[in-house]
Design a protein around this motif. Structure first.
Motif, short mmCIF file in Angstrom:
data_model
loop_
_atom_site.label_atom_id
_atom_site.label_comp_id
_atom_site.label_asym_id
_atom_site.label_seq_id
_atom_site.Cartn_x
_atom_site.Cartn_y
_atom_site.Cartn_z
N ALA A 1 -50.54 -23.20 -13.21
CA ALA A 1 -49.64 -23.66 -12.14
C ALA A 1 -49.25 -25.12 -12.35
O ALA A 1 -48.10 -25.51 -12.15
N ALA A 2 -50.24 -25.95 -12.73
CA ALA A 2 -49.94 -27.35 -13.03
C ALA A 2 -48.99 -27.46 -14.23
O ALA A 2 -48.14 -28.36 -14.28
N TYR A 3 -49.12 -26.56 -15.19
CA TYR A 3 -48.23 -26.53 -16.35
C TYR A 3 -46.80 -26.20 -15.91
O TYR A 3 -45.84 -26.81 -16.37
N LEU A 4 -46.65 -25.23 -14.99
CA LEU A 4 -45.32 -24.87 -14.51
C LEU A 4 -44.70 -25.98 -13.66
O LEU A 4 -43.48 -26.16 -13.66
N LEU A 5 -45.54 -26.71 -12.94
CA LEU A 5 -45.04 -27.78 -12.09
C LEU A 5 -44.59 -29.00 -12.90
O LEU A 5 -43.79 -29.79 -12.42
N GLY A 6 -45.15 -29.16 -14.09
CA GLY A 6 -44.74 -30.29 -14.92
C GLY A 6 -45.86 -31.21 -15.37
O GLY A 6 -45.86 -31.64 -16.53
N THR B 1 -60.69 -35.11 -23.85
CA THR B 1 -60.27 -36.49 -23.70
C THR B 1 -59.07 -36.77 -24.59
O THR B 1 -59.02 -36.34 -25.75
N ASP B 2 -58.08 -37.48 -24.04
CA ASP B 2 -56.86 -37.86 -24.77
C ASP B 2 -56.08 -36.66 -25.26
O ASP B 2 -55.46 -36.69 -26.33
N THR B 3 -56.09 -35.57 -24.49
CA THR B 3 -55.28 -34.39 -24.82
C THR B 3 -54.37 -34.08 -23.64
O THR B 3 -54.62 -34.49 -22.51
N VAL B 4 -53.31 -33.34 -23.89
CA VAL B 4 -52.38 -32.96 -22.84
C VAL B 4 -51.69 -31.67 -23.24
O VAL B 4 -51.40 -31.44 -24.42
N VAL B 5 -51.46 -30.83 -22.25
CA VAL B 5 -50.72 -29.58 -22.45
C VAL B 5 -49.63 -29.54 -21.39
O VAL B 5 -49.90 -29.29 -20.21
N ARG B 6 -48.39 -29.80 -21.79
CA ARG B 6 -47.23 -29.75 -20.91
C ARG B 6 -46.14 -28.91 -21.56
O ARG B 6 -46.23 -28.57 -22.75
N VAL C 1 -47.54 -30.94 -26.31
CA VAL C 1 -48.84 -30.30 -26.50
C VAL C 1 -49.61 -31.10 -27.53
O VAL C 1 -49.18 -31.19 -28.69
N SER C 2 -50.71 -31.69 -27.11
CA SER C 2 -51.53 -32.49 -28.01
C SER C 2 -52.99 -32.13 -27.77
O SER C 2 -53.61 -32.57 -26.80
N ILE C 3 -53.53 -31.27 -28.62
CA ILE C 3 -54.92 -30.83 -28.49
C ILE C 3 -55.58 -30.89 -29.86
O ILE C 3 -54.92 -30.81 -30.90
N GLY C 4 -56.88 -31.04 -29.84
CA GLY C 4 -57.64 -31.08 -31.08
C GLY C 4 -58.44 -29.80 -31.25
O GLY C 4 -58.03 -28.71 -30.82
N PRO D 1 -44.58 -27.58 -27.71
CA PRO D 1 -43.70 -27.66 -26.54
C PRO D 1 -42.72 -26.50 -26.50
O PRO D 1 -42.38 -25.91 -27.52
N LEU D 2 -42.28 -26.17 -25.29
CA LEU D 2 -41.36 -25.07 -25.12
C LEU D 2 -39.94 -25.50 -25.49
O LEU D 2 -39.57 -26.67 -25.35
#
Length: 433
Positions: A289-294, A301-306, A310-313, A328-329
């Protein structure tokens, strides 16, 4: 068939007071007991009316709270025991203690383990525990005779008593747990479970005593409609997140199967791991839901999925994480950002229809005011979900998992308010007088 009565009334016999005699062809054939429908009908003069005894509050609280804790603890002990015994590294006392650790974690109590602190609570277990404690509030309210005729004060007293008892259980569970390698702070466990138990029991007590309806009647109409619409919109967004998360895991089913097979724990162990993933499925729904909201979420730590980044290890081999996006989409995928707006529009449509059914000439000010208020309400609900869905999985880079709560609050408040206003205004304009 004919009923016969003697010419002279017989002396009243207590044995015959409660029966009606029916005869066929002057022969007695059947004897029917007369029914009592209440203390006023069917009661005899001089006979005391028996009333249901009320249980003392401490007794009712102790029985209902212990039962609620036991029902929510047993599934955890069974699931974690399955995973432990699959590796031939468990014993019944160890499985019971591991179940206590999982049970406390489900209530939001962080654990200290040899690999680092664990604070990622499985929301499915939290929902089960909240439901059982809410039922404890229902049972206690009934036991003390406050069903449908209670007051907010009685509901608060029931919630406070259940919360106190639940906090004591949490404190004792932490003391027992600290005899092994995994530990938790008894004070924090007691306070956390006391607050958890009081909040969950209050929901059941308010509904059972009728105090919730009383409070709703005294509330201004715009505020009441705005609260209801905001909660509906928040759950619609959660539902959209759950659907998106389920679709993503299904598309990554091959990777999930490979991760599950890599554990080599046999059928029992794999079943236990699968059930653990199911326990964290609501967390994934909130993250989606947070992904759909933006704002998106972090998986370390220091990762993000939007949707735009998309930055994951390296990730742990958890089948539930197989549904994470690889990048990213594109343009078509960006249409997913419209899903929360559509959820807000649906909530606004329901709001306007409900207000028009109650009053065909519902004023524009009331409709739009409730729609605007639903945005902040939905933001608070979704932000609370984001807050409790995150945590840590040990030390190192996995110390930060989940969305940032304040970002979810701000984005969802704006998105839901815009959608609700559009849906409510359109419905009011086309279906109103």
């Amino acid at each position: 068939m004919s009923a016969t009565t003697p010419d002279q009334p017989e002396p009243e016999n207590p044995a015959n007071r409660e029966t009606v005699r029916i005869t066929v062809r002057e022969q007695e054939t059947v004897r029917l007991p007369s029914q009592r429908s209440g203390p006023g009908r069917g009661a005899h003069p001089g006979r005391p009316v028996r009333r249901a005894r009320r249980a003392p509050l401490p007794v009712a609280v102790a029985v209902a709270t212990l039962w609620a804790a036991l029902i929510s603890y047993l599934p955890v002990a069974v699931v974690l025991g399955m995973a432990q015994f699959a590796e031939d590294a468990g014993s019944p006392p160890g499985a019971a203690r591991l179940g206590l650790a999982g049970w406390l974690l489900g209530h939001g109590v962080p654990l200290d383990t040899p690999t680092g602190p664990i604070g990622l609570a499985p929301l499915a277990l939290a929902a089960l525990a909240a439901w059982r404690v809410s039922r404890a509030g229902v049972h206690v309210s009934r036991a003390i005779g406050a069903r449908h005729r209670g007051t907010p004060v009685q509901a608060l007293s029931v919630a406070g008593a259940v919360g106190l008892a639940y906090g004591v259980i949490g404190l004792l569970a932490a003391v027992i747990l600290n005899t092994g390698n995994v530990s938790a702070s008894p004070l924090r466990a007691g306070l956390t479970l006391a607050a958890f138990g009081a909040a969950a029991a209050l929901v059941g007590a308010l509904r059972t005593t009728g105090a919730l309806r009383l409070v709703a009647r005294r509330m201004p109409g715009v505020l009441r409609d705005g609260l209801r619409t905001g909660v509906v919109a928040a759950f619609l967004v959660f539902g959209a997140g759950a659907g998106a998360a389920g679709l993503a895991v299904a598309l990554g089913g091959g990777d999930a199967s490979e991760m599950l097979g890599a554990y080599r724990t046999g059928v029992t162990g794999q079943a236990g791991i699968t059930l653990v993933c199911v326990a964290y499925a609501p967390n994934a729904a909130v993250w989606s839901a947070a992904y759909l909201l933006g704002p998106g979420f972090a998986v370390g730590t220091d990762t993000v999925v939007r949707t735009t980044e998309v930055s994951i290890g390296a990730l742990p081999a958890v089948p539930l994480l197989a549904g994470l996006p690889e990048g990213p989409l594109g343009g078509a995928g960006a249409a997913l950002l419209a899903v929360p707006v559509v959820a807000g529009m649906a909530a606004g449509w329901l709001l306007a229809r409900r207000m028009l059914r109650a009053d065909r000439s519902a004023r524009w000010r009331a409709v739009l005011g409730a729609a605007l208020l639903s945005g902040p309400v939905a933001g608070l609900v979704l932000g609370a979900g984001a807050l409790v869905s995150g945590g840590s999985l040990g030390g190192g880079r996995m110390a930060e998992i989940g969305p940032v709560a304040w970002q979810v609050v701000v984005m969802s408040a704006v998105v839901v308010a815009v959608g609700a206003v559009i849906g409510a205004a359109g419905t009011r304009a086309f279906t109103g007088p």
